[in-house]
Design a protein around this motif. Structure first.
Motif, PDB file in Angstrom:
ATOM      1  N   GLN A 159     -29.164  49.693  53.047  1.00  0.00           N
ATOM      2  CA  GLN A 159     -30.540  50.105  52.820  1.00  0.00           C
ATOM      3  C   GLN A 159     -31.082  49.532  51.517  1.00  0.00           C
ATOM      4  OE1 GLN A 159     -31.354  54.253  53.502  1.00  0.00           O
ATOM      5  NE2 GLN A 159     -29.952  54.351  55.233  1.00  0.00           N
ATOM      6  N   ASN A 160     -32.264  48.975  51.644  1.00  0.00           N
ATOM      7  CA  ASN A 160     -33.005  48.471  50.494  1.00  0.00           C
ATOM      8  C   ASN A 160     -34.483  48.638  50.816  1.00  0.00           C
ATOM      9  OD1 ASN A 160     -33.625  46.408  52.316  1.00  0.00           O
ATOM     10  ND2 ASN A 160     -32.059  45.032  51.511  1.00  0.00           N
ATOM     11  N   THR A 161     -35.328  48.093  49.982  1.00  0.00           N
ATOM     12  CA  THR A 161     -36.768  48.254  50.194  1.00  0.00           C
ATOM     13  C   THR A 161     -37.199  47.689  51.545  1.00  0.00           C
ATOM     14  OG1 THR A 161     -37.173  48.131  47.816  1.00  0.00           O
ATOM     15  CG2 THR A 161     -39.051  47.732  49.267  1.00  0.00           C
ATOM     16  N   LEU A 162     -36.654  46.535  51.911  1.00  0.00           N
ATOM     17  CA  LEU A 162     -37.031  45.891  53.171  1.00  0.00           C
ATOM     18  C   LEU A 162     -36.595  46.727  54.369  1.00  0.00           C
ATOM     19  CD1 LEU A 162     -38.346  43.384  54.430  1.00  0.00           C
ATOM     20  CD2 LEU A 162     -36.082  42.300  54.412  1.00  0.00           C
ATOM     21  N   SER A 163     -35.360  47.232  54.321  1.00  0.00           N
ATOM     22  CA  SER A 163     -34.864  48.009  55.455  1.00  0.00           C
ATOM     23  C   SER A 163     -35.622  49.330  55.598  1.00  0.00           C
ATOM     24  CB  SER A 163     -33.361  48.284  55.303  1.00  0.00           C
ATOM     25  OG  SER A 163     -33.110  49.151  54.220  1.00  0.00           O
ATOM     26  N   ARG A 164     -35.994  49.934  54.472  1.00  0.00           N
ATOM     27  CA  ARG A 164     -36.753  51.185  54.543  1.00  0.00           C
ATOM     28  C   ARG A 164     -38.170  50.934  55.070  1.00  0.00           C
ATOM     29  NH1 ARG A 164     -34.127  55.368  51.618  1.00  0.00           N
ATOM     30  NH2 ARG A 164     -36.067  56.524  51.343  1.00  0.00           N
ATOM     31  N   LEU A 165     -38.756  49.794  54.683  1.00  0.00           N
ATOM     32  CA  LEU A 165     -40.065  49.431  55.222  1.00  0.00           C
ATOM     33  C   LEU A 165     -39.977  49.218  56.722  1.00  0.00           C
ATOM     34  CD1 LEU A 165     -43.035  48.652  54.926  1.00  0.00           C
ATOM     35  CD2 LEU A 165     -42.289  46.328  54.330  1.00  0.00           C
TER      36      LEU A 165
ATOM     37  N   THR B 114     -40.016  42.623  59.809  1.00  0.00           N
ATOM     38  CA  THR B 114     -39.127  43.046  58.725  1.00  0.00           C
ATOM     39  C   THR B 114     -37.694  43.178  59.212  1.00  0.00           C
ATOM     40  OG1 THR B 114     -39.769  45.346  59.164  1.00  0.00           O
ATOM     41  CG2 THR B 114     -40.896  44.214  57.360  1.00  0.00           C
TER      42      THR B 114
END
Length: 266
Positions: free
Chosen positions: A118-124, A192
């Motif tokens: 999980q990172n910003t991209l995966s959460r988006l 994404t």
């Protein structure tokens, strides 16, 4: 926080009873200011109940949260739609669905922690997928109501609930608003997800049957929006395309698995 969801559910039930008495049976006078205020309070409490799983690291999400979010988005669509459209009469079926979905979510176990990196991209990606799922599910519900509303125009003996539905043109405008927003979030979810797969695994997603069905749903909704713009598609055509598109999305594992299912099964 279960008490927030329970409080919101109780208000929905009371409002559902009030709307049935005022909009369907006519046994009481509507109280728009009180009804609107109570609905807004329940909507906010419902949203606050949804927030904790989305704020955790790692994310926690499952069927319970997905059902609750779909109900919350249905109310959001209604609250925004009534600013410009005549939607009186939509409240009884809206609250019935919201009570059913939120009530069911309270009986299901809380969602599990999502195991992918999980990172910003995966959460988006996750948020976009959830919003797409909820909005397009609501679009499918509106498409079904449109079919009932169309029946009202051709059958004088239609059920009272059908007779009280908003004008067909209002439902249609609300439908395409849902589809346009859902299509935007679905596009973002697919994009994404591909970028996330490239960043984490060194290559974009593999097009297995689940991803292909999601892409097919994206093409269906995109085709419907294009047909609306170029050829003025509406009525049964719009309803059929919407239901077909959501069916493809459902078969393709909507929600958090739109793209990650393909990534994690390598």
């Amino acid at each position: 926080m279960p008490w927030l969801a329970l409080t919101a559910l109780a208000i929905y039930v009371l409002l559902g009873w009030q709307f049935c008495r005022t909009r369907l049976s006519g046994h009481a006078q509507p109280r728009p200011a009180i009804e609107q205020g109570a609905l807004l309070i329940a909507f906010v409490l419902h949203g606050l109940a949804l927030w904790p799983p989305l704020a955790q690291v790692p994310l926690h999400f499952g069927a319970a949260e997905a059902l609750s979010m779909t109900a919350w988005l249905a109310l959001l669509v209604y609250l925004l739609g009534q600013l410009t459209l005549r939607l009186d009469g939509l409240q009884p079926p809206l609250l019935a669905v919201s009570i059913l979905l939120l009530g069911a979510s309270l009986f299901l176990p809380p969602g599990h922690a999502l195991a992918y990196p999980q990172n910003t991209l995966s959460r988006l990606h996750f948020l976009a997928a959830m919003l797409a799922q909820g909005l397009l599910a609501n679009a499918a519900g509106l498409a079904i109501l449109m079919r009932f509303a169309d029946r009202r125009l051709h059958h004088a003996d239609a059920h009272l609930l059908v007779q009280k539905l908003p004008p067909l043109i209002a439902l249609e405008r609300l439908l395409f608003g849902c589809i346009a927003l859902g299509f935007f979030w679905l596009t973002l979810a697919l994009a994404t997800g591909a970028l996330f797969g490239e960043a984490i695994y060194g290559k974009a997603i593999e097009f297995n049957h689940k991803v292909l069905l999601s892409v097919a749903a994206w093409l269906t909704f995109g085709g419907l929006l294009l047909g609306r713009q170029l050829k003025g598609w509406r009525g049964k055509t719009a309803s059929n395309w919407t239901i077909a598109g959501f069916g493809l999305l459902l078969l393709g594992y909507i929600g958090t698995r739109i793209v990650f299912e393909a990534i994690l099964q390598r």
